[in-house]
Write an enzyme that holds these catalytic residues in place. Structure first.
Site, PDB file in Angstrom:
ATOM      1  N   ASP A  43     -10.643   2.066  -3.270  1.00  0.00           N
ATOM      2  CA  ASP A  43     -11.126   1.859  -1.903  1.00  0.00           C
ATOM      3  C   ASP A  43     -12.637   1.910  -1.850  1.00  0.00           C
ATOM      4  O   ASP A  43     -13.240   1.586  -0.829  1.00  0.00           O
ATOM      5  CB  ASP A  43     -10.571   2.952  -0.982  1.00  0.00           C
ATOM      6  CG  ASP A  43      -9.247   2.536  -0.372  1.00  0.00           C
ATOM      7  OD1 ASP A  43      -8.840   1.383  -0.567  1.00  0.00           O
ATOM      8  OD2 ASP A  43      -8.612   3.386   0.283  1.00  0.00           O
ATOM      9  N   ASP A  87       0.826  -1.207   0.000  1.00  0.00           N
ATOM     10  CA  ASP A  87       0.000   0.000   0.000  1.00  0.00           C
ATOM     11  C   ASP A  87       0.863   1.259   0.000  1.00  0.00           C
ATOM     12  O   ASP A  87       2.075   1.226   0.298  1.00  0.00           O
ATOM     13  CB  ASP A  87      -0.890  -0.045   1.267  1.00  0.00           C
ATOM     14  CG  ASP A  87      -2.192   0.713   1.109  1.00  0.00           C
ATOM     15  OD1 ASP A  87      -2.330   1.456   0.124  1.00  0.00           O
ATOM     16  OD2 ASP A  87      -3.067   0.565   1.990  1.00  0.00           O
TER      17      ASP A  87
END
Ligand code: DGJ
Length: 730
Positions: A549, A479
């Site tokens: 997301d 990430d």
């Protein structure tokens, strides 16, 4: 295939032909290099009349005082600033004496098969389908060499382009202010500019607008390719849709700051460029040093966006992604993030893994919160020591227990970051990107590590190596949760500060190269708050990406549609999540959430221990079904049937490699009153073959399904979807 014609005017014409496209490069008798043609395939013939036929323009400077020889109106391969072309140059060098003019002329060329990897950069490669033309251009006065590398992937219908600069001046340095990877001059401007724009949670929305005289550009100066603009742009003929129209597309194989621009000039020609963003970029080349740009993939289609996408998908699956994973069915994962966020313990994790396994998931992913003292996002990035209290013992112990539940184990990391509240920052404050004596801005309570510093890169390689060597981890989610502000490096000298953003990317690529090669059995997924670094550069190292997301099925339609213009479905992670959705609070039925997730690489992101038994049953059936069509979705060809207008309906179709299985999915967003049933016309089938749709006893011909279509039935509910599995029977 590359062929050369030399005519009686001593002009060389290089034909870079793929199965259905041609790019023609011409070396003029004055050793300028022009670009007479890019489009549908033409056989190699003498087409220098394209250049000779360009009429004189008023108020333009004449090259060498010759009438009708004005560089500004001639399509060029790599235009310079300073002589008779005053449009946006492809590059800008400042020479040691302060002069800014560079006069690049053809010196030599080299043709060979089997394209080589670009040093330190992600590269599209194929041993059996690549032929390379290297054009060596030279400025005699300043002794600067520029090598333009064009690689033809004939069977894949694509060409890559990159540029290398070599400072051959043994006394003087050279300063690069701008260096595009690709410049394509097209003698037309009747185009729309198409790109993928958005923000966190709504990435990759398709935008298109008419080109007008002047400059149109997109880009990123965020330190990553970014959520705002994907490093992709296309010039398309008016009214282009999925099946019709001309498309000239560029996609950057790079994950950092970029620009793509289309300049329509006074004579209504278009200069189309892509490369590293020149804003806050500068690079000093000392004598004999060289600079290699990342590459751009060029795709031309005269059959609309559908063909363009299938070209990118096949090219990336065959020639960009790691061979090991390109055609390996990806495991269905269950991720702990939206299920638990930071709030978990050993028991809740094992329960989720166990339920995941029961329902059909194959990989359990422990997301953020497993290390240091990280119970929220305020601390511990950089302190990659497992929190044994929270995990109820060592990480490897937890992994063993998860594995015993019959499911493999994956882990989240965010290696490029450091929390101000971390031992790493206390030990190495100078490793954070910052300008001395100025405040460092936080985003999500974190700083970015300076990967232009090799010591920082080494630290990342070391902790990742230790983590992966000591534990049975089969998947990593890598990430990156912020963009870079207060750009400055305590490692680089004052004169080299403008090199930092690109050096960061080179550092990151070197780290990834080492780690993915050392751990070939680990599947890597890239993520930057979802699709903040969803690009072909990352895809080279990590064969899948967390698309967004935003897990809301309806929001996902536009995001997945846009991302699928370029990136193959196998690379786009799409999860079934809970309702009310955590980003939008919308509630869609479980079937629709599952159907939309089956557009790509399907996974789960919800607490299975909290949902109803009925929903669990549907999920379990959907996972079983997905496994049976996984190879069709992940390796097959995509036909987008509805949704280009971002309207009320979306539909897409996957056809398996052997063309025997067809998966069709349809979603209507809002219910409409008083509408009679419509049909969904399919694409990509064989007109004369016979097909069986789901369990129905009626047999359809391909012709019927493509021209008449599937009956949609009544759609009396918001966010309702249908999925059909169609088998070719003869
Ligand atoms: C952002 C990611 O996109 C999410 O999926 C999750 O991994 C969080 N970071 C964790 O901090």
């Amino acid at each position: 295939m590359i062929s050369i014609i030399e005519n009686d005017k001593k002009r060389k014409l290089f034909f870079l032909n793929t199965i259905s496209t041609s790019l023609v490069v011409m070396v003029h008798e004055d050793n300028y290099v022009f670009l007479p043609y890019w489009g549908s395939r033409i056989e190699a013939i003498d087409i220098d009349y394209i250049i000779d036929g360009i009429t004189e323009a008023n108020y333009m400077a004449d090259t060498d005082n010759r009438k009708k020889f004005q560089l500004e109106v001639i399509p060029q391969i790599y235009p310079s600033y300073g002589y008779t072309d005053l449009k946006e140059p492809a590059f800008h060098f400042v020479h040691k004496d302060g002069s800014r003019i560079t006069d690049l002329r053809y010196k030599s060329h080299n043709i060979y098969k089997n394209k080589k990897k670009l040093e330190g950069l992600p590269t599209v490669l194929s041993e059996d389908d690549s032929e390379v033309l290297e054009l060596v251009l030279f400025d005699d006065l300043k002794q600067v060499e520029v090598i333009i590398t064009l690689a033809v992937f004939e069977k894949h219908n694509a060409i890559t382009k990159s540029v290398k600069v070599i400072n051959k001046n043994s006394a003087d340095s050279l300063y690069i202010e701008k260096i595009a990877s690709a410049n394509m001059d097209i003698q037309d401007s009747n185009f729309e500019f198409l790109h993928l724009a958005g923000a966190w949670g709504r990435e990759c929305h398709i935008k298109r607008r008419k080109l007008e005289q002047g400059m149109q550009s997109i880009g990123s100066a965020r330190g990553a390719s970014g959520h705002g603009q994907n490093p992709f742009a296309a010039l398309i003929s008016p009214n282009t849709d999925e099946n019709n129209g001309e498309v000239y597309a560029m996609n950057f194989v790079y994950s950092g700051n970029f620009t793509a621009s289309a300049e329509v000039d006074m004579h209504l020609n278009t200069r189309f460029q892509m490369g590293i963003n020149s804003f806050d970029f500068g690079w000093t080349l000392m004598p004999n040093e060289e600079f290699q740009t990342p590459e751009v993939v060029l795709v031309y289609s005269n059959k609309g966006l559908g063909e363009m996408s299938r070209t990118f998908h096949k090219l990336y699956q065959d020639c960009l992604m790691s061979r090991k994973y390109a055609y390996k069915e990806r495991p269905i994962l269950i991720n702990s993030w939206e299920s638990n966020y930071f709030d978990f313990n050993k028991e809740s994790l094992l329960k989720l893994a166990e339920e995941g396994n029961k329902i059909g998931a194959e990989l359990f992913v422990l997301d953020d919160g497993w290390f240091g003292k990280r119970d929220d996002d305020k601390s511990s990035l950089g302190d990659w020591t497992p929190n044994e209290k929270k995990l109820g013992g060592s990480l490897s112990n937890l992994i063993d227990e998860v594995n015993k539940k019959g499911i493999s184990f994956g882990l989240w990391v965010e290696p490029e970051m450091v929390s101000p509240d971390s031992d790493l920052f206390r030990k190495h404050p100078e490793w954070a990107i910052q300008v001395k004596n100025r405040k460092i801005e936080t985003s999500r309570h974190q700083y970015v590590l300076d990967l232009s510093n090799p010591e920082v890169c080494e630290y990342i390689v070391n902790f990742m190596t230790e983590l992966l060597s000591k534990n049975n981890i089969s998947y990593i989610k890598w990430d990156m949760n912020r963009n870079i502000t207060n750009m400055g490096s305590s490692y680089l000298s004052p004169e080299r500060q403008k090199e930092q953003a690109h050096r960061y990317m080179l550092g990151l690529y070197s780290v990834l190269e080492k780690i993915v090669n050392a751990f070939p059995n680990v599947l890597f997924e890239s993520c930057a708050g979802g699709g903040g670094r969803c690009d072909a550069g990352m895809l080279y190292y990590m064969p899948q990406v967390w698309t967004s997301d935003d897990t809301d099925a309806i929001e996902r339609l536009a995001i997945q549609y846009g991302a699928s213009l370029i990136y193959p479905s196998i690379s786009l992670a799409c999860h079934i999540s809970d309702i009310p959705n955590h980003q939008t609070h919308r509630k869609e039925r479980i079937e629709t959430r599952a159907n939309v997730a089956s557009w790509g690489n399907l996974g789960l992101e919800l607490n299975l221990n909290k949902i109803s038994e009925e929903d669990k049953k549907v999920i379990s059936e959907k996972l079983e079904l997905y496994k049976s069509i996984r190879s069709t979705v992940q390796f097959g060809s995509l036909y987008r049937l509805k949704g280009l207008d971002a309207g009320n309906e979306y539909a897409w179709l996957y056809k398996s490699i052997d063309e025997k299985t067809i998966v069709v999915t349809y979603v209507q967003i809002n219910v409409r009153p008083n509408l009679v049933t419509k049909r969904l016309r399919l694409q990509g089938l064989d007109a004369k073959s016979q097909y069986k749709v789901n369990d129905s006893s009626k047999i359809y011909t391909g012709e019927e399904l493509m021209n008449i279509g599937l009956l949609l039935g009544e759609i009396l509910e918001d966010a309702l979807s249908y999925q059909w599995i169609i088998k070719k029977i003869s």
